[in-house]
Design an enzyme around this catalytic site. Structure first.
Site, PDB file in Angstrom:
ATOM      1  N   SER A   7       0.832  -1.187   0.000  1.00  0.00           N
ATOM      2  CA  SER A   7       0.000   0.000   0.000  1.00  0.00           C
ATOM      3  C   SER A   7       0.879   1.254   0.000  1.00  0.00           C
ATOM      4  CB  SER A   7      -0.960  -0.040   1.192  1.00  0.00           C
ATOM      5  OG  SER A   7      -1.978   0.907   1.067  1.00  0.00           O
TER       6      SER A   7
ATOM      7  N   ASP B 291      -9.468  -4.801  -5.192  1.00  0.00           N
ATOM      8  CA  ASP B 291      -8.813  -3.607  -4.672  1.00  0.00           C
ATOM      9  C   ASP B 291      -8.923  -2.433  -5.651  1.00  0.00           C
ATOM     10  OD1 ASP B 291      -7.250  -1.870  -3.215  1.00  0.00           O
ATOM     11  OD2 ASP B 291      -5.356  -2.874  -3.648  1.00  0.00           O
TER      12      ASP B 291
END
Length: 322
Positions: free
Chosen positions: A167, A265
């Site tokens: 991330s 995602d």
């Protein structure tokens, strides 16, 4: 004293935090730390906390069980996720993740504690992350003016140095790999491989199935909070590596690249574009894309016990130990 309900909100990053126009910050999620251990009961991995540069840059080191007391291991410098605003190497999900990865990859891991925004706005996290990598590299210099770590000296194989992150940490790893292409590491140490899981890239234009409405959601709000001075805002090259003025991805200073994505995602379309752009850039390395269907952001960190998570962990370990 006036209640926060009467104060004007500058950045609302609920459920994590709110920044008010008077500069005060109200955090709603407090990260609970777990201590390091001389031997993790599940993996046998040893961990300890160290100071890289006092008092700002720290790290937690992970050393797997050794088959030989002088065994040399691949070195991974890891950057945790959390949107630049939460989490640390000391919180349970990342501590557990590093234990599993160190054991599976048989690697020495340095999990970096960089300073978080909005108390410490970007580019501070990037600078802390670079400082930590340079500190690790400096262990190859005999007379380096640092306090060296005995685990790194005895067990670090600097012919197999990797960086990686998830991330926001994937964003950091990308930017560190580019920086290493123009600013050499101490001792002329080379990065063999970089891995990015669910890298936090964003921008003002839709990619793939995204709509314009998607682009002003939470990912946008986080960036505008953590780096308000960034030239170009959400199209700054550090968050959007596809803009015209971004450095060419041919400058990634590693010979191997692994990008891991999750089917559900929101960052996946840009992760796919990233790999495609690397291929077209003229970069001379070997790239690999892994996309896990049916899973969402950070799934293998949040629940490492599922079969999909275990499989991804094996792929990451194989990348590092190859």
């Amino acid at each position: 004293m006036a209640s926060n309900h009467t104060k004007k909100v500058l950045h609302d990053l609920s459920p994590y935090l709110v920044v008010y126009t008077d500069g005060t910050i109200e955090r709603f999620v407090i990260t609970t730390s777990v201590p390091p251990s001389p031997e993790d009961p599940t993996t046998g991995v040893a961990s300890k906390d160290i100071i890289v540069v006092s008092p700002d840059v720290k790290a937690r080191l992970f050393l797997p069980k050794l088959t030989d007391t002088d065994q040399k291991l691949p070195v991974l410098v890891y950057y945790h996720g959390g949107g630049f605003i939460v989490d640390s190497p000391y919180c349970l999900p990342y501590h557990r993740y590093m234990n599993f990865l160190a054991a599976e990859a048989k690697a020495l891991i340095i999990s970096v504690e960089y300073r978080l925004a909005p108390e410490h706005l970007l580019p501070i996290a990037y600078e802390d992350s670079w400082t930590a990598l340079q500190w690790v590299a400096s262990h190859v210099i005999a007379n380096a003016n640092i306090e060296k770590d005995p685990w790194i000296i005895k067990h670090g194989d600097f012919g197999h140095l990797y960086i990686g992150g998830d991330s926001a940490g994937g964003n950091i790893a990308h930017n560190i790999a580019l920086r290493a292409g123009v600013e050499p590491l101490i001792g002329d140490v080379k990065i063999m491989g970089t891995y990015l899981c669910y890298p936090y890239f964003w921008g003002s234009k839709p990619v793939g199935p995204q709509s314009k409405e998607d682009l002003t959601g939470f990912a946008y709000k986080v960036w505008m909070c953590v780096y308000p001075s960034a030239a170009g805002g959400i199209d700054n090259p550090m968050i959007n590596p596809f803009v015209e003025n971004a450095p060419s991805l041919s400058g990634l200073a590693c010979s191997r690249l692994l990008v891991c994505l999750a089917g559900k995602d929101a960052f996946t379309p840009r992760g796919i574009l990233y790999v495609e752009t690397v291929k077209k850039s003229g970069w001379k390395g070997e790239e690999q894309l892994v996309e896990v269907d049916g899973e969402d952001h950070e799934f293998h960190v949040n629940n490492p016990y599922t079969e999909q998570a275990k499989d991804l962990m094996k792929k990451l370990a194989a990348f590092i130990s190859k």
